[in-house]
Write a protein that holds these residues in place. Structure first.
Motif, PDB file in Angstrom:
ATOM      1  N   LEU A  47       0.760  -1.475   9.405  1.00  0.00           N
ATOM      2  CA  LEU A  47      -0.753  -0.244  10.013  1.00  0.00           C
ATOM      3  C   LEU A  47      -0.868   0.694   9.074  1.00  0.00           C
ATOM      4  O   LEU A  47      -1.499   1.437   8.788  1.00  0.00           O
ATOM      5  CB  LEU A  47      -0.669  -0.443  11.558  1.00  0.00           C
ATOM      6  CG  LEU A  47      -0.643  -1.391  12.108  1.00  0.00           C
ATOM      7  CD1 LEU A  47      -0.386  -1.466  13.625  1.00  0.00           C
ATOM      8  CD2 LEU A  47      -2.029  -2.560  11.552  1.00  0.00           C
ATOM      9  N   ASN A  64      -4.195   1.332   6.749  1.00  0.00           N
ATOM     10  CA  ASN A  64      -4.893   2.819   6.942  1.00  0.00           C
ATOM     11  C   ASN A  64      -4.383   4.372   5.970  1.00  0.00           C
ATOM     12  O   ASN A  64      -4.544   5.588   6.421  1.00  0.00           O
ATOM     13  CB  ASN A  64      -4.537   2.935   8.579  1.00  0.00           C
ATOM     14  CG  ASN A  64      -5.170   1.633   9.261  1.00  0.00           C
ATOM     15  OD1 ASN A  64      -5.742   2.388   9.024  1.00  0.00           O
ATOM     16  ND2 ASN A  64      -4.086   1.157   9.853  1.00  0.00           N
ATOM     17  N   GLU A  65      -3.402   3.987   4.741  1.00  0.00           N
ATOM     18  CA  GLU A  65      -3.030   4.802   4.245  1.00  0.00           C
ATOM     19  C   GLU A  65      -5.121   5.433   3.834  1.00  0.00           C
ATOM     20  O   GLU A  65      -6.033   4.511   2.957  1.00  0.00           O
ATOM     21  CB  GLU A  65      -2.538   4.849   2.985  1.00  0.00           C
ATOM     22  CG  GLU A  65      -1.058   4.366   3.478  1.00  0.00           C
ATOM     23  CD  GLU A  65       0.042   4.836   1.904  1.00  0.00           C
ATOM     24  OE1 GLU A  65       0.895   5.211   2.426  1.00  0.00           O
ATOM     25  OE2 GLU A  65      -0.632   3.548   1.269  1.00  0.00           O
TER      26      GLU A  65
END
Length: 75
Positions: A60, A64-65
């Protein structure tokens, strides 16, 4: 094994100052969890490949970087 997401990251090869690309792919394997495959190379035609086994939380984080942090698994 199923592909979850992939991306291409552009970077500058320091010795040659050429623009190069690295590829990253996040895969999900029912038995092993998540697998992050990294493939990149500089201008010298030598490709470096890495494989990381990730837990759900790490997958995750990778997904979501923000754009400016992408490629953090190469360090």
């Amino acid at each position: 094994m199923q592909l979850v997401s992939s991306r291409t990251i552009s970077f500058i090869d320091v010795p040659s100052l050429a623009v190069c690309e690295a590829k990253e792919a996040l895969l999900h394997d029912e038995s092993r969890g998540f697998v992050l495959y990294l493939s990149g190379g500089g201008s010298s035609s030598v490709t470096e490949e890495r494989v990381f086994f990730l837990e759900l939380r790490e997958a995750l984080v990778w997904l979501n970087e923000p754009a400016e942090d992408q490629g953090s698994f190469w360090v």
